[in-house]
Design an enzyme around this catalytic site. Structure first.
Site, PDB file in Angstrom:
ATOM      1  N   LEU A 215       0.907  -1.168  -0.053  1.00  0.00           N
ATOM      2  CA  LEU A 215       0.038   0.074   0.005  1.00  0.00           C
ATOM      3  C   LEU A 215       0.955   1.209   0.196  1.00  0.00           C
ATOM      4  CD1 LEU A 215      -2.938   0.723  -0.262  1.00  0.00           C
ATOM      5  CD2 LEU A 215      -3.197   0.066   2.103  1.00  0.00           C
ATOM      6  N   HIS A 216       1.508   1.471  -1.259  1.00  0.00           N
ATOM      7  CA  HIS A 216       2.616   2.484  -1.275  1.00  0.00           C
ATOM      8  C   HIS A 216       1.753   3.685  -1.602  1.00  0.00           C
ATOM      9  CE1 HIS A 216       3.155   2.397  -5.865  1.00  0.00           C
ATOM     10  NE2 HIS A 216       2.160   1.186  -5.485  1.00  0.00           N
ATOM     11  N   LEU A 217       2.479   5.109  -2.028  1.00  0.00           N
ATOM     12  CA  LEU A 217       1.958   6.307  -2.101  1.00  0.00           C
ATOM     13  C   LEU A 217       0.884   6.218  -3.231  1.00  0.00           C
ATOM     14  CD1 LEU A 217       2.246   8.749  -0.418  1.00  0.00           C
ATOM     15  CD2 LEU A 217       3.993   9.473  -1.791  1.00  0.00           C
TER      16      LEU A 217
END
Lengths: 90, 584
Positions: free
Chosen positions: A14-16
């Site tokens: 769940l990255h930017l």
């Protein structure tokens, strides 16, 4: 309030960018949206900072919670988004 | 008062300009109280900063979308979400009311609280990406304090960006026509700031440790990107010296550019091939601009770095194709991945090593993780039909290792044939000579290879047992040690005995003082950073192979580095003497 547990399957977690996509979908619904990782407090999932504090890497189990108007449709859409790896290739 | 700081030379050249501190460290945030009646005004000021920042980011996003691509611009959507985030925006407004404090103080407090949570994230990748958020906060602070605006929207030119490190958003948004150099606290030759500086061809020094503490916005700076030196507030005499050097460099590079079309043929008619070392596919343009005759070393490490997953076969194929196509009619030598196991800890499950330079790296790593290796070989072979590709293996220590690597290559060839995928069946296969054990057995290796490329950087390090980064022993790192020159000579002879060509791709190849010596030792190809290509060609055109051979013989008979240096010095003086006579 309804909830569903899903696994983060995209490689980068769940990255930017994924968080931004998630919020864009969440913002389409009037209900409140939360995310919770096992053993942690739930966070406001309409906040990108909140999502980043989760630190949900690939393979993490997270629970999506929705509360309010259209909560069921919102839950289905958001859980599907995670299962579809936020539209990422891998 | 003048002060000097030594860092890592990241992008060559000399530049003189005005320092501009970027990012967090510049903000000396004062805390002050707001009166009850002033609160609305403070909230308006905050809102104005948010609006200005949003406007900035939207502009960057548009520009990146146009200049780089939509996919790359997507990250800025995340930046825009940060600007709408209740944890940041509403929290700041609430705290302005509750504490009756100025917006920048409150913002910094909230941001550092959030920052602490991010750095606690277990996952390294997420932790790094979260630090992008700092960039948004820095922009907000800048708009609140108005510091940056004064400098960057004014008529100032010749700005040198000073930062802990430069993020992609910062380099994307800077006014390129006004920025003449970078200097950063952290980073190495492959960090984003260094790569950006090289592609923009502006001087840069990185890894200065604490330059952000030592320099203030407005200081006059000299950045010597070739020496890795930054001079702060130099006196007039030093400034004049560097201005002159800068002028000389400019004139010299203009002259050299004019030479781009020439070939490196010595006075007695012998031709040398001068190719370029490149790191990224886009460097091919630069190589061509400087007149390089092909790519003598395409480092493929960039594909594996600054990411969490491994590059796919298709992604690699695209990169190799791009370089091979653009290098035509010349050839492209692709070196298979040359990284240590420490770079892949999480992905391959290898463990940390106490001695990584003597550990599982380069070809050793590839032969341990065969699938990783095969993916790269498949991509290279598939690309080979779109240009003149040659392949070489790094860090080969003996012929058995070479055989193993070639066996894997053959397996992949057979697999592609079975699948009816086309590739160049005559692709040359060579190896780097960068270990003393390889140089000493070069006669054996030459029978099973199509070419050698001597990697002098590692050859010196491994022969002299010296870590060049360690300043206490750096004096031992000397290309002119008799042992190094003998190993090079032995390698060239062994190659030529088996009728294969021998090139050199280490930093030695870029030193014009050594060109005659190396040419005289018999090398067939030099490969250097693109900007050195014209200089090397020019030197070759001024010398004779016959005389260079004599010089090489003389040098190889020397007992010490000192004697060798004297020998080379005499040669330069002789040559100047000859030129003077010719003028008379």
């Amino acid at each position: 309030m309804v909830e569903q547990e899903v696994t983060i399957e995209n490689k980068l977690g769940l990255h930017l960018r994924a968080a931004a996509v998630f919020i864009e979908t969440a913002n389409k619904f009037p209900c409140q949206v939360f995310l919770r990782k096992a053993g942690q407090e739930k966070i406001n999932a309409k906040s990108i900072m909140g999502i980043m504090t989760l630190g949900a890497a690939c393979g993490s189990r997270v629970t999506v919670l929705t509360d309010g108007e259209n909560e069921i449709e919102a839950l289905e859409k958001l859980a599907a988004l995670i299962r579809n790896r936020f539209g990422e290739k891998e | 008062m003048e002060s000097r700081y030594q860092g890592i030379a990241a992008s060559p050249g000399i530049t003189i300009g005005t320092a501009y501190l970027v990012g967090f460290p510049e903000f000396q945030i004062r805390k002050y109280r707001i009166t009850e009646g002033g609160i609305n005004k403070e909230l308006d000021r905050w809102q104005a900063a948010v609006d200005a920042t949003r406007h900035e980011i939207e502009n960057i996003k548009r520009r990146v979308a146009q200049e780089v691509g939509f996919k790359e611009a997507e990250i800025f959507n995340a930046y825009l979400h940060v600007l709408q985030d209740p944890l940041l925006v509403q929290a700041t407004m609430e705290q302005i009311r509750a504490q009756r404090c100025n917006a920048e103080y409150v913002l910094q407090e909230i941001a550092s609280g959030l920052g602490r949570q991010f750095t606690e994230a277990k996952d390294e990748y997420l932790r790094e990406r979260a630090s992008d958020i700092n960039d948004v906060v820095a922009r907000l602070l800048r708009n609140l304090t108005g510091q940056a605006k004064r400098l960057l929207t004014g008529a100032e030119h010749d700005i040198i960006m000073i930062a802990k490190d430069l993020a992609p958003a910062q380099t994307a948004s800077m006014r390129r026509e006004r920025v003449v150099g970078f200097a950063t606290d952290i980073g190495g030759k492959t960090s984003h700031a260094a790569i950006m500086a090289r592609s923009l061809e502006i001087p840069a020094v990185v890894g200065l440790k604490n330059i952000t503490d030592m320099v203030e916005t407005g200081d006059t700076l000299i950045v010597d990107g070739s020496a890795g030196l930054v001079i702060v507030n130099a006196d007039t005499r030093i400034l004049t010296q560097y201005r002159q050097a800068q002028q000389r460099n400019l004139q010299a590079s203009r002259k050299l550019r004019k030479l781009k079309g020439i070939t490196a043929v010595s006075r007695d008619g012998y031709r040398l091939n001068v190719a370029a070392n490149i790191e990224f596919p886009e460097d091919v343009r630069k190589a061509r601009k400087y007149g390089a005759e092909g790519v003598g070393l395409f480092r493929t490490e960039f594909l594996y770095m600054n990411r969490r997953d491994l590059p796919s076969e298709d992604e690699q194929f695209e990169a190799y194709c791009q370089v091979a196509r653009q290098s035509l009619p010349y050839s492209t030598i692709i070196r298979t991945m040359d990284l240590g196991g420490d770079k892949f800890l999480s992905r391959l499950g290898t463990s940390a090593e106490t001695n990584p330079f003597l550990g599982l790296r380069a070809i050793r790593l590839c032969l341990t993780y065969i699938e990783l290796f095969k993916t790269q070989l498949r991509a290279i072979l598939r690309a080979s039909q779109f240009g003149k590709i040659k392949i070489m293996f790094p860090l080969i220590s003996d012929v058995e290792e070479l055989r193993q690597a070639k066996a894997v290559l053959n397996e992949v060839r057979q697999e592609l044939s079975r699948r009816r995928i086309a590739f160049d069946k005559h692709m040359e296969t060579g190896l780097m000579i960068e270990l003393p054990s390889a140089a000493l057995t070069a006669d054996v290796l030459a029978r099973e290879a199509d070419f050698f490329s001597i990697g002098t950087n590692d050859l010196i390090q491994y022969t002299m047992a010296v870590d060049r980064i360690n300043e206490k022993v750096a004096y031992l790192y000397n290309p002119l040690h008799p042992a190094i020159l003998r190993l090079i000579k032995k390698t060239i002879e062994a190659g030529h005995n088996e009728r294969i060509w021998v090139g050199i791709c280490g930093e030695m190849a870029a030193d014009p003082q050594l060109t005659a010596l190396l040419f005289g030792m018999g090398l067939d190809e030099f490969s250097t950073e693109p900007s050195f290509v014209p200089q090397i060609k020019k030197v070759i055109r001024e010398i004779h192979l016959a005389r260079s051979r004599e010089l090489a013989e003389e040098v190889l008979a020397c007992a010490t580095t000192k004697e060798i240096e004297n020998c080379l010095q005499n040669q330069i003086q002789d040559k100047e003497g000859c030129d003077e006579k010719a003028v008379k």
